[in-house]
Design a protein around this motif. Structure first.
Motif, mmCIF file in Angstrom:
data_model
loop_
_atom_site.group_PDB
_atom_site.id
_atom_site.type_symbol
_atom_site.label_atom_id
_atom_site.label_comp_id
_atom_site.label_asym_id
_atom_site.label_seq_id
_atom_site.Cartn_x
_atom_site.Cartn_y
_atom_site.Cartn_z
ATOM 1 N N ASP A 1 0.824 -1.208 0.000
ATOM 2 C CA ASP A 1 0.000 0.000 0.000
ATOM 3 C C ASP A 1 0.858 1.258 0.000
ATOM 4 O O ASP A 1 0.480 2.263 -0.579
ATOM 5 C CB ASP A 1 -0.932 0.023 1.219
ATOM 6 N N SER A 2 2.023 1.212 0.646
ATOM 7 C CA SER A 2 2.868 2.402 0.714
ATOM 8 C C SER A 2 3.475 2.748 -0.641
ATOM 9 O O SER A 2 3.954 3.850 -0.836
ATOM 10 C CB SER A 2 3.973 2.220 1.755
ATOM 11 N N ASP A 3 3.462 1.825 -1.583
ATOM 12 C CA ASP A 3 3.984 2.087 -2.912
ATOM 13 C C ASP A 3 2.956 2.758 -3.819
ATOM 14 O O ASP A 3 3.281 3.113 -4.940
ATOM 15 C CB ASP A 3 4.450 0.782 -3.574
ATOM 16 N N ILE A 4 1.748 2.915 -3.353
ATOM 17 C CA ILE A 4 0.672 3.442 -4.175
ATOM 18 C C ILE A 4 0.126 4.713 -3.525
ATOM 19 O O ILE A 4 -0.251 4.714 -2.368
ATOM 20 C CB ILE A 4 -0.470 2.408 -4.301
ATOM 21 N N LEU A 5 0.104 5.805 -4.279
ATOM 22 C CA LEU A 5 -0.476 7.044 -3.793
ATOM 23 C C LEU A 5 -1.988 6.941 -3.937
ATOM 24 O O LEU A 5 -2.496 6.607 -5.010
ATOM 25 C CB LEU A 5 0.043 8.229 -4.607
ATOM 26 N N SER A 6 -2.705 7.210 -2.868
ATOM 27 C CA SER A 6 -4.163 7.116 -2.953
ATOM 28 C C SER A 6 -4.701 8.177 -3.912
ATOM 29 O O SER A 6 -4.077 9.219 -4.132
ATOM 30 C CB SER A 6 -4.797 7.293 -1.572
ATOM 31 N N ILE A 7 -5.845 7.900 -4.484
ATOM 32 C CA ILE A 7 -6.477 8.842 -5.402
ATOM 33 C C ILE A 7 -6.724 10.170 -4.700
ATOM 34 O O ILE A 7 -6.501 11.237 -5.272
ATOM 35 C CB ILE A 7 -7.793 8.239 -5.957
ATOM 36 N N TRP A 8 -7.142 10.122 -3.435
ATOM 37 C CA TRP A 8 -7.414 11.354 -2.686
ATOM 38 C C TRP A 8 -6.154 12.211 -2.583
ATOM 39 O O TRP A 8 -6.187 13.404 -2.871
ATOM 40 C CB TRP A 8 -7.949 11.028 -1.286
ATOM 41 N N TRP A 9 -5.031 11.596 -2.190
ATOM 42 C CA TRP A 9 -3.787 12.359 -2.052
ATOM 43 C C TRP A 9 -3.343 12.917 -3.401
ATOM 44 O O TRP A 9 -2.894 14.067 -3.485
ATOM 45 C CB TRP A 9 -2.670 11.515 -1.432
ATOM 46 N N GLY A 10 -3.428 12.138 -4.436
ATOM 47 C CA GLY A 10 -3.046 12.629 -5.763
ATOM 48 C C GLY A 10 -3.863 13.846 -6.162
ATOM 49 O O GLY A 10 -3.316 14.851 -6.628
ATOM 50 N N ASN A 11 -5.176 13.770 -5.950
ATOM 51 C CA ASN A 11 -6.045 14.906 -6.269
ATOM 52 C C ASN A 11 -5.714 16.122 -5.413
ATOM 53 O O ASN A 11 -5.685 17.249 -5.902
ATOM 54 C CB ASN A 11 -7.513 14.529 -6.074
ATOM 55 N N GLU A 12 -5.485 15.900 -4.131
ATOM 56 C CA GLU A 12 -5.220 17.028 -3.233
ATOM 57 C C GLU A 12 -3.881 17.694 -3.526
ATOM 58 O O GLU A 12 -3.775 18.917 -3.482
ATOM 59 C CB GLU A 12 -5.296 16.587 -1.771
ATOM 60 N N ILE A 13 -2.864 16.917 -3.840
ATOM 61 C CA ILE A 13 -1.563 17.512 -4.178
ATOM 62 C C ILE A 13 -1.702 18.310 -5.478
ATOM 63 O O ILE A 13 -1.198 19.430 -5.591
ATOM 64 C CB ILE A 13 -0.467 16.438 -4.284
ATOM 65 N N ARG A 14 -2.396 17.755 -6.436
ATOM 66 C CA ARG A 14 -2.652 18.465 -7.695
ATOM 67 C C ARG A 14 -3.410 19.767 -7.422
ATOM 68 O O ARG A 14 -3.065 20.830 -7.948
ATOM 69 C CB ARG A 14 -3.446 17.548 -8.639
ATOM 70 N N ASN A 15 -4.437 19.710 -6.576
ATOM 71 C CA ASN A 15 -5.203 20.917 -6.226
ATOM 72 C C ASN A 15 -4.338 21.938 -5.499
ATOM 73 O O ASN A 15 -4.474 23.148 -5.732
ATOM 74 C CB ASN A 15 -6.412 20.554 -5.372
ATOM 75 N N LEU A 16 -3.452 21.474 -4.610
ATOM 76 C CA LEU A 16 -2.552 22.400 -3.909
ATOM 77 C C LEU A 16 -1.629 23.113 -4.898
ATOM 78 O O LEU A 16 -1.404 24.321 -4.784
ATOM 79 C CB LEU A 16 -1.732 21.667 -2.846
ATOM 80 N N LEU A 17 -1.098 22.390 -5.845
ATOM 81 C CA LEU A 17 -0.231 23.006 -6.854
ATOM 82 C C LEU A 17 -0.990 24.068 -7.648
ATOM 83 O O LEU A 17 -0.479 25.172 -7.874
ATOM 84 C CB LEU A 17 0.324 21.936 -7.799
ATOM 85 N N GLN A 18 -2.217 23.756 -8.051
ATOM 86 C CA GLN A 18 -3.019 24.721 -8.798
ATOM 87 C C GLN A 18 -3.415 25.918 -7.908
ATOM 88 O O GLN A 18 -3.485 27.048 -8.387
ATOM 89 C CB GLN A 18 -4.257 24.052 -9.404
ATOM 90 N N THR A 19 -3.653 25.656 -6.622
ATOM 91 C CA THR A 19 -3.976 26.739 -5.697
ATOM 92 C C THR A 19 -2.803 27.691 -5.538
ATOM 93 O O THR A 19 -2.977 28.917 -5.535
ATOM 94 C CB THR A 19 -4.398 26.172 -4.319
ATOM 95 N N ILE A 20 -1.614 27.138 -5.415
ATOM 96 C CA ILE A 20 -0.417 27.982 -5.295
ATOM 97 C C ILE A 20 -0.250 28.821 -6.559
ATOM 98 O O ILE A 20 0.030 30.024 -6.484
ATOM 99 C CB ILE A 20 0.828 27.113 -5.015
ATOM 100 N N LYS A 21 -0.446 28.219 -7.706
ATOM 101 C CA LYS A 21 -0.377 28.960 -8.978
ATOM 102 C C LYS A 21 -1.419 30.084 -8.990
ATOM 103 O O LYS A 21 -1.132 31.209 -9.420
ATOM 104 C CB LYS A 21 -0.601 27.982 -10.136
ATOM 105 N N HIS A 22 -2.611 29.800 -8.489
ATOM 106 C CA HIS A 22 -3.682 30.804 -8.430
ATOM 107 C C HIS A 22 -3.307 31.944 -7.467
ATOM 108 O O HIS A 22 -3.512 33.124 -7.794
ATOM 109 C CB HIS A 22 -4.985 30.135 -7.990
ATOM 110 N N ILE A 23 -2.771 31.605 -6.314
ATOM 111 C CA ILE A 23 -2.324 32.620 -5.350
ATOM 112 C C ILE A 23 -1.299 33.534 -6.010
ATOM 113 O O ILE A 23 -1.390 34.764 -5.925
ATOM 114 C CB ILE A 23 -1.733 31.956 -4.080
ATOM 115 N N HIS A 24 -0.332 32.932 -6.690
ATOM 116 C CA HIS A 24 0.707 33.716 -7.354
ATOM 117 C C HIS A 24 0.141 34.578 -8.479
ATOM 118 O O HIS A 24 0.616 35.687 -8.709
ATOM 119 C CB HIS A 24 1.792 32.795 -7.907
#
Length: 185
Positions: free
Chosen positions: A15-38
């Protein structure tokens, strides 16, 4: 014969070798949020600290935005602004690396994703989009589609040497991976 504890350890390791769908979505959203803030001429200046994130309605939110371009000296220096933006992305990476995504546990895909943050040859918006679409953050199906597209695109672009084009794209996403594979072979 394995006992229940051995099976649980093996399952949790897999399980530790697989990123959960939730985490993948949230990291992607965080990256887009940072881009939006900037894009609104704001900076956070604290994305490496856990207290600057909250979970609301099963989504990670960034709080405590502290700075704007107006607070900075030499605002017209585009190189300095780009460096500050990239540093903010790296602060997110460091927080994920040191506190969230199984620090101390070997995880090849995650580690290549973290290395990609240092690949800053792209313009800032493109760089964020490439981070957000990195294979590490994709579901299994989307990851396989990504690799199929790499092969298809590389074959179309370089009919004389398709394997070289594929190698180039894989090296971009996963530095040193092919060298490690070729060493094994």
């Amino acid at each position: 014969m394995q006992d229940d504890n051995d099976l649980k350890k093996e399952a949790s390791r897999e399980d530790s070798d697989i990123l959960s769908i939730w985490w993948g979505n949230e990291i992607r959203n965080l990256l887009q949020t940072i881009k939006h803030i900037h894009s609104h001429k704001l900076f956070h200046m604290g994305l490496n600290k856990m207290e600057n994130y909250v979970v609301v309605d099963d989504q990670i939110k960034i709080i405590n935005i502290q700075s704007s371009f107006a607070d900075l000296e030499d605002v017209e220096n585009t190189t300095k602004l780009r460096t500050l933006r990239i540093d903010e992305l790296k602060a997110l990476r460091n927080m994920l690396k040191e506190r969230i995504l199984l620090p101390g546990v070997p995880w090849i895909d995650r580690d290549y994703f973290f290395v990609f943050f240092d690949n800053v040859k792209y313009e800032y918006p493109t760089f964020v989009n490439k981070l957000a679409s990195h294979p590490f953050l994709l579901t299994h199906e989307k990851r396989m589609e990504c690799f199929r597209n790499i092969v298809r695109r590389s074959t179309n672009e370089n009919l004389d040497h398709p394997s070289e084009a594929v190698d180039t794209e894989v090296r971009r996403l996963y530095p040193n991976f092919l060298d490690e594979i070729y060493t094994i072979l």
